[in-house]
Design a protein around this motif. Sequence first.
Motif, PDB file in Angstrom:
ATOM      1  N   MET A 202       0.848  -1.211   0.000  1.00  0.00           N
ATOM      2  CA  MET A 202       0.000   0.000   0.000  1.00  0.00           C
ATOM      3  C   MET A 202       0.874   1.248   0.000  1.00  0.00           C
ATOM      4  SD  MET A 202      -3.205  -0.784   2.551  1.00  0.00           S
ATOM      5  CE  MET A 202      -2.173  -0.949   3.999  1.00  0.00           C
ATOM      6  N   THR A 203       0.382   2.287  -0.627  1.00  0.00           N
ATOM      7  CA  THR A 203       1.137   3.532  -0.643  1.00  0.00           C
ATOM      8  C   THR A 203       0.822   4.344   0.592  1.00  0.00           C
ATOM      9  OG1 THR A 203      -0.583   4.791  -1.763  1.00  0.00           O
ATOM     10  CG2 THR A 203       0.923   3.560  -3.170  1.00  0.00           C
ATOM     11  N   ASP A 204       1.709   5.260   0.906  1.00  0.00           N
ATOM     12  CA  ASP A 204       1.479   6.140   2.044  1.00  0.00           C
ATOM     13  C   ASP A 204       0.213   6.955   1.856  1.00  0.00           C
ATOM     14  OD1 ASP A 204       3.636   5.226   3.398  1.00  0.00           O
ATOM     15  OD2 ASP A 204       4.955   6.876   2.841  1.00  0.00           O
ATOM     16  N   ASN A 205      -0.020   7.394   0.584  1.00  0.00           N
ATOM     17  CA  ASN A 205      -1.213   8.215   0.343  1.00  0.00           C
ATOM     18  C   ASN A 205      -2.477   7.466   0.737  1.00  0.00           C
ATOM     19  OD1 ASN A 205       0.461  10.127  -0.664  1.00  0.00           O
ATOM     20  ND2 ASN A 205      -0.230  10.004  -2.787  1.00  0.00           N
ATOM     21  N   GLN A 206      -2.577   6.201   0.316  1.00  0.00           N
ATOM     22  CA  GLN A 206      -3.767   5.426   0.626  1.00  0.00           C
ATOM     23  C   GLN A 206      -3.869   5.157   2.128  1.00  0.00           C
ATOM     24  OE1 GLN A 206      -6.181   4.740  -1.466  1.00  0.00           O
ATOM     25  NE2 GLN A 206      -5.102   5.777  -3.112  1.00  0.00           N
ATOM     26  N   ASP A 207      -2.727   4.931   2.776  1.00  0.00           N
ATOM     27  CA  ASP A 207      -2.738   4.667   4.216  1.00  0.00           C
ATOM     28  C   ASP A 207      -3.320   5.839   4.995  1.00  0.00           C
ATOM     29  OD1 ASP A 207       0.437   2.898   4.401  1.00  0.00           O
ATOM     30  OD2 ASP A 207      -1.548   2.227   3.857  1.00  0.00           O
ATOM     31  N   HIS A 208      -3.021   7.061   4.566  1.00  0.00           N
ATOM     32  CA  HIS A 208      -3.306   8.233   5.376  1.00  0.00           C
ATOM     33  C   HIS A 208      -4.592   8.959   5.014  1.00  0.00           C
ATOM     34  CE1 HIS A 208       0.392   7.826   7.463  1.00  0.00           C
ATOM     35  NE2 HIS A 208       1.167   8.199   6.471  1.00  0.00           N
ATOM     36  N   ARG A 209      -5.219   8.612   3.906  1.00  0.00           N
ATOM     37  CA  ARG A 209      -6.360   9.417   3.452  1.00  0.00           C
ATOM     38  C   ARG A 209      -7.481   9.455   4.473  1.00  0.00           C
ATOM     39  NH1 ARG A 209      -7.374   9.167  -3.055  1.00  0.00           N
ATOM     40  NH2 ARG A 209      -5.418  10.157  -3.631  1.00  0.00           N
ATOM     41  N   GLY A 210      -7.685   8.389   5.218  1.00  0.00           N
ATOM     42  CA  GLY A 210      -8.740   8.384   6.209  1.00  0.00           C
ATOM     43  C   GLY A 210      -8.508   9.349   7.346  1.00  0.00           C
ATOM     44  N   GLU A 211      -7.282   9.843   7.481  1.00  0.00           N
ATOM     45  CA  GLU A 211      -6.947  10.772   8.554  1.00  0.00           C
ATOM     46  C   GLU A 211      -7.233  12.222   8.162  1.00  0.00           C
ATOM     47  OE1 GLU A 211      -2.866  10.093   9.496  1.00  0.00           O
ATOM     48  OE2 GLU A 211      -3.170   7.996  10.014  1.00  0.00           O
ATOM     49  N   VAL A 212      -7.522  12.458   6.888  1.00  0.00           N
ATOM     50  CA  VAL A 212      -7.732  13.815   6.387  1.00  0.00           C
ATOM     51  C   VAL A 212      -9.218  14.030   6.096  1.00  0.00           C
ATOM     52  CG1 VAL A 212      -7.124  15.523   4.638  1.00  0.00           C
ATOM     53  CG2 VAL A 212      -5.431  13.811   5.346  1.00  0.00           C
ATOM     54  N   ALA A 213      -9.811  15.007   6.755  1.00  0.00           N
ATOM     55  CA  ALA A 213     -11.217  15.350   6.515  1.00  0.00           C
ATOM     56  C   ALA A 213     -11.292  16.492   5.511  1.00  0.00           C
ATOM     57  CB  ALA A 213     -11.888  15.770   7.822  1.00  0.00           C
ATOM     58  N   GLY A 214     -12.265  16.405   4.607  1.00  0.00           N
ATOM     59  CA  GLY A 214     -12.551  17.529   3.729  1.00  0.00           C
ATOM     60  C   GLY A 214     -13.371  18.557   4.490  1.00  0.00           C
ATOM     61  N   LEU A 215     -13.010  19.821   4.380  1.00  0.00           N
ATOM     62  CA  LEU A 215     -13.729  20.894   5.064  1.00  0.00           C
ATOM     63  C   LEU A 215     -14.122  21.936   4.012  1.00  0.00           C
ATOM     64  CD1 LEU A 215     -14.788  22.338   7.538  1.00  0.00           C
ATOM     65  CD2 LEU A 215     -12.475  23.167   8.004  1.00  0.00           C
ATOM     66  N   LEU A 216     -15.406  21.972   3.690  1.00  0.00           N
ATOM     67  CA  LEU A 216     -15.913  22.860   2.653  1.00  0.00           C
ATOM     68  C   LEU A 216     -16.549  24.087   3.289  1.00  0.00           C
ATOM     69  CD1 LEU A 216     -16.650  23.454  -0.319  1.00  0.00           C
ATOM     70  CD2 LEU A 216     -18.739  22.111   0.054  1.00  0.00           C
ATOM     71  N   LEU A 217     -16.039  25.262   2.945  1.00  0.00           N
ATOM     72  CA  LEU A 217     -16.582  26.522   3.464  1.00  0.00           C
ATOM     73  C   LEU A 217     -17.622  27.038   2.480  1.00  0.00           C
ATOM     74  CD1 LEU A 217     -13.304  28.225   4.764  1.00  0.00           C
ATOM     75  CD2 LEU A 217     -14.760  26.508   5.869  1.00  0.00           C
ATOM     76  N   ALA A 218     -18.898  27.011   2.921  1.00  0.00           N
ATOM     77  CA  ALA A 218     -20.007  27.327   2.015  1.00  0.00           C
ATOM     78  C   ALA A 218     -21.054  28.193   2.685  1.00  0.00           C
ATOM     79  CB  ALA A 218     -20.644  26.013   1.528  1.00  0.00           C
ATOM     80  N   ALA A 219     -20.620  29.102   3.561  1.00  0.00           N
ATOM     81  CA  ALA A 219     -21.573  29.866   4.378  1.00  0.00           C
ATOM     82  C   ALA A 219     -21.873  31.262   3.855  1.00  0.00           C
ATOM     83  CB  ALA A 219     -21.040  29.978   5.815  1.00  0.00           C
ATOM     84  N   GLY A 220     -21.121  31.744   2.881  1.00  0.00           N
ATOM     85  CA  GLY A 220     -21.222  33.141   2.463  1.00  0.00           C
ATOM     86  C   GLY A 220     -22.560  33.528   1.869  1.00  0.00           C
ATOM     87  N   GLY A 221     -22.889  34.796   2.023  1.00  0.00           N
ATOM     88  CA  GLY A 221     -24.168  35.304   1.568  1.00  0.00           C
ATOM     89  C   GLY A 221     -24.192  35.865   0.163  1.00  0.00           C
ATOM     90  N   GLY A 222     -23.049  35.895  -0.525  1.00  0.00           N
ATOM     91  CA  GLY A 222     -23.019  36.405  -1.894  1.00  0.00           C
ATOM     92  C   GLY A 222     -23.386  37.871  -1.988  1.00  0.00           C
ATOM     93  N   ARG A 223     -22.766  38.682  -1.137  1.00  0.00           N
ATOM     94  CA  ARG A 223     -23.095  40.114  -1.084  1.00  0.00           C
ATOM     95  C   ARG A 223     -22.965  40.777  -2.452  1.00  0.00           C
ATOM     96  NH1 ARG A 223     -19.460  43.882  -0.262  1.00  0.00           N
ATOM     97  NH2 ARG A 223     -18.009  42.336   0.595  1.00  0.00           N
ATOM     98  N   ARG A 224     -21.897  40.457  -3.179  1.00  0.00           N
ATOM     99  CA  ARG A 224     -21.674  41.072  -4.489  1.00  0.00           C
ATOM    100  C   ARG A 224     -22.493  40.402  -5.595  1.00  0.00           C
ATOM    101  NH1 ARG A 224     -15.253  41.370  -5.001  1.00  0.00           N
ATOM    102  NH2 ARG A 224     -15.361  39.581  -3.596  1.00  0.00           N
ATOM    103  N   LEU A 225     -23.270  39.394  -5.213  1.00  0.00           N
ATOM    104  CA  LEU A 225     -24.156  38.721  -6.164  1.00  0.00           C
ATOM    105  C   LEU A 225     -25.611  39.028  -5.834  1.00  0.00           C
ATOM    106  CD1 LEU A 225     -22.314  35.290  -6.281  1.00  0.00           C
ATOM    107  CD2 LEU A 225     -22.593  36.856  -8.214  1.00  0.00           C
ATOM    108  N   GLY A 226     -25.824  40.174  -5.215  1.00  0.00           N
ATOM    109  CA  GLY A 226     -27.180  40.570  -4.877  1.00  0.00           C
ATOM    110  C   GLY A 226     -27.782  39.765  -3.742  1.00  0.00           C
ATOM    111  N   GLY A 227     -26.929  39.247  -2.868  1.00  0.00           N
ATOM    112  CA  GLY A 227     -27.426  38.496  -1.726  1.00  0.00           C
ATOM    113  C   GLY A 227     -27.818  37.069  -2.038  1.00  0.00           C
ATOM    114  N   ARG A 228     -27.292  36.511  -3.147  1.00  0.00           N
ATOM    115  CA  ARG A 228     -27.553  35.108  -3.469  1.00  0.00           C
ATOM    116  C   ARG A 228     -26.440  34.252  -2.879  1.00  0.00           C
ATOM    117  NH1 ARG A 228     -28.071  35.174  -9.806  1.00  0.00           N
ATOM    118  NH2 ARG A 228     -26.920  37.115  -9.528  1.00  0.00           N
ATOM    119  N   PRO A 229     -26.739  33.403  -1.907  1.00  0.00           N
ATOM    120  CA  PRO A 229     -25.687  32.577  -1.311  1.00  0.00           C
ATOM    121  C   PRO A 229     -24.996  31.719  -2.368  1.00  0.00           C
ATOM    122  CG  PRO A 229     -27.674  32.489   0.025  1.00  0.00           C
ATOM    123  CD  PRO A 229     -28.044  33.198  -1.243  1.00  0.00           C
ATOM    124  N   LYS A 230     -23.689  31.688  -2.328  1.00  0.00           N
ATOM    125  CA  LYS A 230     -22.944  30.940  -3.339  1.00  0.00           C
ATOM    126  C   LYS A 230     -23.258  29.445  -3.302  1.00  0.00           C
ATOM    127  CE  LYS A 230     -19.183  34.287  -3.364  1.00  0.00           C
ATOM    128  NZ  LYS A 230     -17.732  34.524  -3.167  1.00  0.00           N
TER     129      LYS A 230
END
Length: 202
Positions: A1-29
């Motif tokens: 097994m490669t190191d990448n495959q061994d360690h992937r379970g230790e890394v969480a994806g964190l998606l930042l999706a809270a913005g209000g889209g102020r410059r898009l007329g208040g449409r959340p992205k």
Amino acid sequence: MTDNQDHRGEVAGLLLAAGGGRRLGGRPKALLEHRGRPLVEHAVGVLRAAGCGRIHVVVGARADEVRRRAELSGCVVVDNPEWAEGMGSSLRAGLASLAGTGARAALVSLVDQPGIGPAAVARVLGAYEGEHSLVSAAYDGTRGHPVLFGAAHWAGIAATATADRGARAYLARHAAAIRLVECADVAEPYDIDTEADLSHLE
């Protein structure tokens, strides 16, 4: 097994999706349509395709509507009631949500960058080495997203993440420790910030 495959379970994806889209007329992205679905759903799919098993999604503006319209099953959806303060508050909320999960690193991506696909995310993920890792995608040598923060850095990042600066101040102080992973050949790091930028969506 490669190191990448061994360690992937230790890394969480964190998606930042809270913005209000102020410059898009208040449409959340998160709710902008891309390929027939909300943009947040597309961004989760990118993280999954790149190999993130655990994914936390930080929502804020019109959070109830995001939960209702987007297919986010299998994700941990994190509410950020302070989303209007800027991206820093979402980063703090997201990192706090990972405490006690066993994650040793967070791979942070932004909902409004659909030009960054699984290939770039997988490259950053593949550079993970442990809880002291600091990794960033680079575009022609310039640091961009996604970024990977080992858990040893979370407290320091949270302490300096204010307004829309995110982790910028912390990364500037630790620039020598950041491993840059060139991604310009597989991704385009544009943001969906203005009405003109909506032309990037399909």
